[in-house]
Design a protein around this motif. Structure first.
Motif, short mmCIF file in Angstrom:
data_model
loop_
_atom_site.label_atom_id
_atom_site.label_comp_id
_atom_site.label_asym_id
_atom_site.label_seq_id
_atom_site.Cartn_x
_atom_site.Cartn_y
_atom_site.Cartn_z
N UNK A 1 0.87 -1.16 0.00
CA UNK A 1 0.00 0.00 0.00
C UNK A 1 0.92 1.22 0.00
N UNK A 2 0.94 1.89 -1.13
CA UNK A 2 1.86 3.02 -1.28
C UNK A 2 1.06 4.32 -1.34
N UNK A 3 1.49 5.24 -0.50
CA UNK A 3 0.91 6.56 -0.46
C UNK A 3 2.09 7.53 -0.37
N UNK A 4 2.63 7.87 -1.52
CA UNK A 4 3.87 8.65 -1.53
C UNK A 4 3.73 9.89 -2.40
N UNK A 5 4.34 10.97 -1.93
CA UNK A 5 4.44 12.22 -2.67
C UNK A 5 5.93 12.57 -2.74
N UNK A 6 6.44 12.61 -3.96
CA UNK A 6 7.85 12.94 -4.15
C UNK A 6 7.94 14.23 -4.94
N UNK A 7 8.58 15.22 -4.35
CA UNK A 7 8.71 16.51 -5.01
C UNK A 7 10.15 16.98 -4.91
N UNK A 8 10.67 17.52 -6.03
CA UNK A 8 12.05 18.00 -6.07
C UNK A 8 12.09 19.37 -6.74
N UNK B 1 16.36 20.45 -3.88
CA UNK B 1 15.73 20.32 -2.57
C UNK B 1 14.64 19.27 -2.69
N UNK B 2 14.76 18.21 -1.91
CA UNK B 2 13.88 17.05 -2.01
C UNK B 2 12.91 17.02 -0.84
N UNK B 3 11.63 16.88 -1.17
CA UNK B 3 10.60 16.68 -0.15
C UNK B 3 9.89 15.37 -0.50
N UNK B 4 10.13 14.38 0.33
CA UNK B 4 9.59 13.05 0.05
C UNK B 4 8.74 12.60 1.23
N UNK B 5 7.45 12.41 0.97
CA UNK B 5 6.52 11.96 2.00
C UNK B 5 6.08 10.54 1.68
N UNK B 6 6.46 9.60 2.54
CA UNK B 6 6.14 8.20 2.33
C UNK B 6 5.26 7.68 3.45
N UNK B 7 4.13 7.11 3.08
CA UNK B 7 3.29 6.36 4.01
C UNK B 7 3.01 5.02 3.34
N UNK B 8 3.99 4.13 3.45
CA UNK B 8 3.92 2.85 2.75
C UNK B 8 3.72 1.70 3.73
N UNK B 9 2.98 0.71 3.27
CA UNK B 9 2.76 -0.49 4.07
C UNK B 9 3.17 -1.71 3.24
N UNK B 10 4.02 -2.54 3.82
CA UNK B 10 4.43 -3.79 3.20
C UNK B 10 3.82 -4.93 4.02
N UNK B 11 2.93 -5.69 3.40
CA UNK B 11 2.26 -6.76 4.11
C UNK B 11 3.17 -7.93 4.41
N UNK B 12 2.72 -8.80 5.31
CA UNK B 12 3.45 -10.02 5.63
C UNK B 12 3.61 -10.85 4.36
N UNK B 13 4.83 -11.22 4.07
CA UNK B 13 5.09 -11.93 2.82
C UNK B 13 6.30 -12.82 3.01
N UNK B 14 6.77 -13.41 1.93
CA UNK B 14 7.98 -14.23 1.96
C UNK B 14 9.01 -13.61 1.05
N UNK B 15 10.28 -13.77 1.40
CA UNK B 15 11.32 -13.28 0.51
C UNK B 15 11.53 -14.29 -0.63
#
Length: 792
Positions: free
Chosen positions: A416-423, A448-462
């Motif tokens: 679940x990715x909720x990201x805003x990347x601004x440069x 000038x980098x403004x990076x807002x990350x609200x990411x969720x990585x679910x339970x998984x296997x490598x």
């Protein structure tokens, strides 16, 4: 996600292009004889004879950008010609429609022959040409050629294409990256996306610039942390030329390990309004261009939209990607010394499919993704005097990503990715010539980098079936990047040109600082043969999507490469060049995950097929190494008469050392690549072209069948990492273009046939979670595509 997008492309193309082409042709046919547009905006007719056009432009000194007075401008093999005025401008009128070679000759300068200059009915073709001063040479050596342009401070690993060469290439759909993927220096992986893997590198390692403004990704559906995507975003009709550097690029470019692509947009028509309707593989659109008030500049603008979602219901498709783009360029001349260019590029992408669709298409996940990417900026060119100039660009880039991917079997969220990347970017490039033998280029770039990350990585296997617990990352990054560079160009002896460069880079997020020395040399052995060489050090910061996963990742060193390139180029004729290069590219400080000790994490976007995303990595270290060594042979012929083309051959080896200290073949190791892209123009109306590629199969890791069946997920066999290889890749595309020149309008119809002999190329072996077995994912078979371009 990319797998579904490309599959839909196959199904939709042949259902909608032909009907739409008929409608446009009908519209055109009924509007030619009364001078109107059937109720649409009518544009005043130009004062030109029927089936004739004009050529207008300006000639500048390539180094100082000063206008050149009295340059002879001639249309090859015709009586048409003129000379530039006091501002370097020229105009040739009443030229019959067709394709021409325009020659530019000036005493003391190397001549230039511009191919693929298309003259259209009642239109003006604009050419902005730059001439290089002739080097001091021996008496028996004269300047020859002129068909091939040299990239500034880049004697090795470089090649150039005009906008027309990109437009007409078979199987590319006007996508810059897909054109470049046919070169010997770019590995051939598959057609799933247009990621560039340059000389053993990775898609994160490439840089793109449009008119001195950096664009982080030039694609629709951009892959986060990478430069690849599903299909090109840039409107090919806006392109003047493209310069591609596959290694050894100058100190003016930093924070990239493998390649630099410089795209130059043409200027709009500064005399009158022109418009164009398009219908092609990427959808439909409209473009317009014209003069600014008092004709002190011009504008160029287009809007394009895909038609896939509009046709999905009619075709019974459950997946309906929707994408559109908006782009333009505005140029305003304040005076002879000051010119401002404003650039805008926006992409809007959406795709969604539900659980039922995933079941029907046997996908292992269902998803909803919305991405908006944009670059807006301005470039100011200031001519100091006859010896120097500066270019200063300010821009802002933004990528807004909203993605939700759910696993089909467990119905648990994978990402679940909720990201805003601004440069915010500031770039300044200056040039000054002390004398004909000594020049300097210097400048800086700041971000000038403004990076807002609200990411969720679910339970998984490598990759090896070990459980990775779920992880939520909510992190805001505010950081600065600063780069300062200097290039000294010196001719110490006759026919020898050297460029010594030094670059300094600083990244405030982790306080990493680097100095990157670079040196290139070019020696002219004779009037047709030149030896080139370059050596340099390159650094690049890791993608923020990896750095933000753990605060300890701040302590990682930046990946580093050393380039060593030696080559020779020989003009077989004025319009045919043979180039041979050998290179060694070594990597250090690559990130590794001890939990997946035999894998190279930066290649995860490819070896975990179908996800197009970096997974969660809680603990990374920086002792990975890699190398790529190879040789390349390229034969390039420009369109001087009826035939043109490029043929290339590459042999290379790329390997990496994992955390377990074992060297293995890298994921992109084709070993050999053969490419042919050529065409024939029998007359002014018809053009036929063909493209064929053959490449060795890339390495892959077989599945551990028992472990995969137990987990209902793909699990690699840890004892066989990259020890198997896919079948060789090869495919042929052919294309035919037909131009229609009418009294006030022009029409281009083209037919593109993909994969002519229906080669069943394997994209990857995937684990089908619904059947709980290994499946083979193949590329599309033979695919016909029709398209039209209508200019009015």
């Amino acid at each position: 996600m990319l797998r579904s997008l490309n599959l839909l492309l196959i199904l939709v193309l042949t259902h909608c292009t032909f009907l739409s082409a008929q409608n446009i042709v009908h519209y055109f046919a009924v509007s030619q004889y009364d001078g109107t547009m059937n109720g649409q905006l009518a544009i005043a007719p130009k004062k030109l004879e029927s089936h004739k056009g004009s050529i207008k432009g300006q000639v500048l000194n390539k180094e100082t950008k000063a206008p050149l007075i009295g340059v002879n401008v001639m249309l090859k093999d015709t009586k048409f010609g003129t000379a530039t005025d006091s501002d370097g401008h020229f105009l040739i009128e009443n030229v019959p429609v067709g394709s021409y070679v325009v020659q530019f000759k000036y005493i003391g300068y190397e001549s230039v022959k511009k191919t693929d200059v298309i003259i259209k009915s009642n239109r003006i073709a604009f050419l902005n040409i730059e001439l290089s001063e002739s080097a001091v040479i021996m008496e028996d050596i004269v300047v020859t050629g002129g068909y091939f342009s040299n990239i500034k401070n880049q004697p090795t690993g470089a090649i150039s294409f005009s906008g027309e060469e990109i437009r007409r290439s078979p199987g590319s759909s006007g996508d810059i990256s897909r054109i470049l993927s046919g070169l010997a220096s770019v590995a051939k992986v598959n057609e799933q996306d247009n990621s560039l893997i340059v000389r053993g590198g990775n898609p994160i390692e490439n840089g793109f610039y449009i008119d001195n403004i950096e664009v982080p990704n030039i694609n629709h559906y951009p892959i986060q942390g990478s430069t690849g995507g599903a299909l090109g975003l840039v409107n090919v009709d806006f392109i003047q030329d493209v310069n591609f550097s596959a290694g050894g690029f100058s100190a003016a470019y930093g924070d990239k390990l493998s390649s630099i692509t410089n795209i130059k947009f043409r200027e709009g028509n500064s005399e009158e309004i022109d418009a164009q309707l398009d219908l092609s593989m990427t959808g439909f659109g409209i473009a317009a261009e014209g003069p600014l008030p008092q004709k002190k500049g011009s504008y160029l603008f287009s809007v394009r939209r895909s038609y896939m979602d509009l046709m999905a219901d009619a075709l019974g498709l459950g997946i309906a990607p929707r994408y559109s783009d908006y782009q333009g360029k505005l140029v305003y001349s304040l005076s002879q010394k000051h010119k401002i260019s404003i650039l805008g590029l926006v992409g809007d992408d959406f795709i969604e499919w539900d659980k039922e669709t995933a079941k029907e298409w046997e996908y292992d996940y269902y998803a909803k993704t919305k991405i908006i990417s944009s670059t807006i900026g301005a470039d100011w060119r200031y001519l100091w005097n006859s010896k120097g100039y500066s270019n200063t660009a300010v821009s802002v880039t933004s990528i807004i990503n909203r993605s939700n991917i759910t696993e089909y079997i467990t119905q648990q969220t994978l990402f679940k990715k909720y990201s805003d990347e601004k440069t915010y970017n500031l770039r300044n490039v200056n040039f000054f010539r002390f004398n004909p033998s000594l020049k300097i280029e210097f400048g800086f770039d700041a971000k000038h980098i403004i990076n807002q990350n609200n990411n969720y990585y679910g339970k998984f296997t490598n990759s090896f079936g070990e459980i990775i617990p779920s992880q939520s990352i909510s992190k805001n990054i505010n950081a600065n990047k600063i780069g300062i560079f200097n290039n000294i160009v010196y001719n110490p002896i006759q026919n020898l040109t050297t460029t010594l460069g030094l670059r300094y880079d600083y990244f405030s997020y982790n306080d990493n600082t680097h100095f990157s020395p670079r040196l290139s040399c070019s020696y002219k052995l004779s009037k047709r043969t030149t030896i080139n060489g370059s050596i340099g050090v390159y650094y690049q910061n890791l993608p923020l999507i990896l750095l933000s996963q753990n605060s300890n990742h701040k302590n990682l060193d930046d990946p580093k490469t050393n380039h060593i390139i030696l080559g020779i180029e020989h003009l077989l004729t004025d319009n045919t060049k043979l180039t041979f290069e050998i290179y060694n590219k070594s990597y250090d400080k690559l990130p590794l995950d001890p939990a997946e000790s035999s894998l190279l994490i930066l290649d995860e976007l490819f070896y975990r097929s179908g996800y197009s995303s970096f997974f969660s990595h809680e603990n990374l270290i920086d002792n990975g190494k890699a190398y790529c060594r190879g040789l390349e042979l390229i034969l390039q012929k420009k369109l001087a008469a009826n035939i043109y083309g490029t043929m290339s051959l590459a042999y290379f080896k790329t390997r990496y050392r994992g955390y377990d200290d074992i060297w293995r073949d890298r994921t992109f190791d084709n070993e050999y690549i053969i490419g042919v892209d050529c065409g024939y123009k029998p007359n002014k109306n018809w053009e036929f072209s063909i493209k064929w590629n053959y490449a060795g199969g890339i390495p892959y890791t077989p599945f551990d069948i028992e472990a995969s069946q137990a987990l209902y997920r793909a699990v690699f066999d840890e004892d066989k990492v990259n020890q198997a290889r896919y079948p060789a890749y090869h495919s042929m595309n052919i294309r035919a273009d037909r131009r229609f020149h009418f009294r006030r309008t022009n029409l281009i119809c083209y037919f593109d046939l993909y994969n002519v002999y229906n080669r069943k190329n394997v994209v990857s072996y995937i684990w089908n979670v619904q059947k709980n077995e290994q499946s083979k994912m193949k590329l599309w078979g033979t695919l016909p595509v029709l398209g039209v371009e209508f200019e009015f």
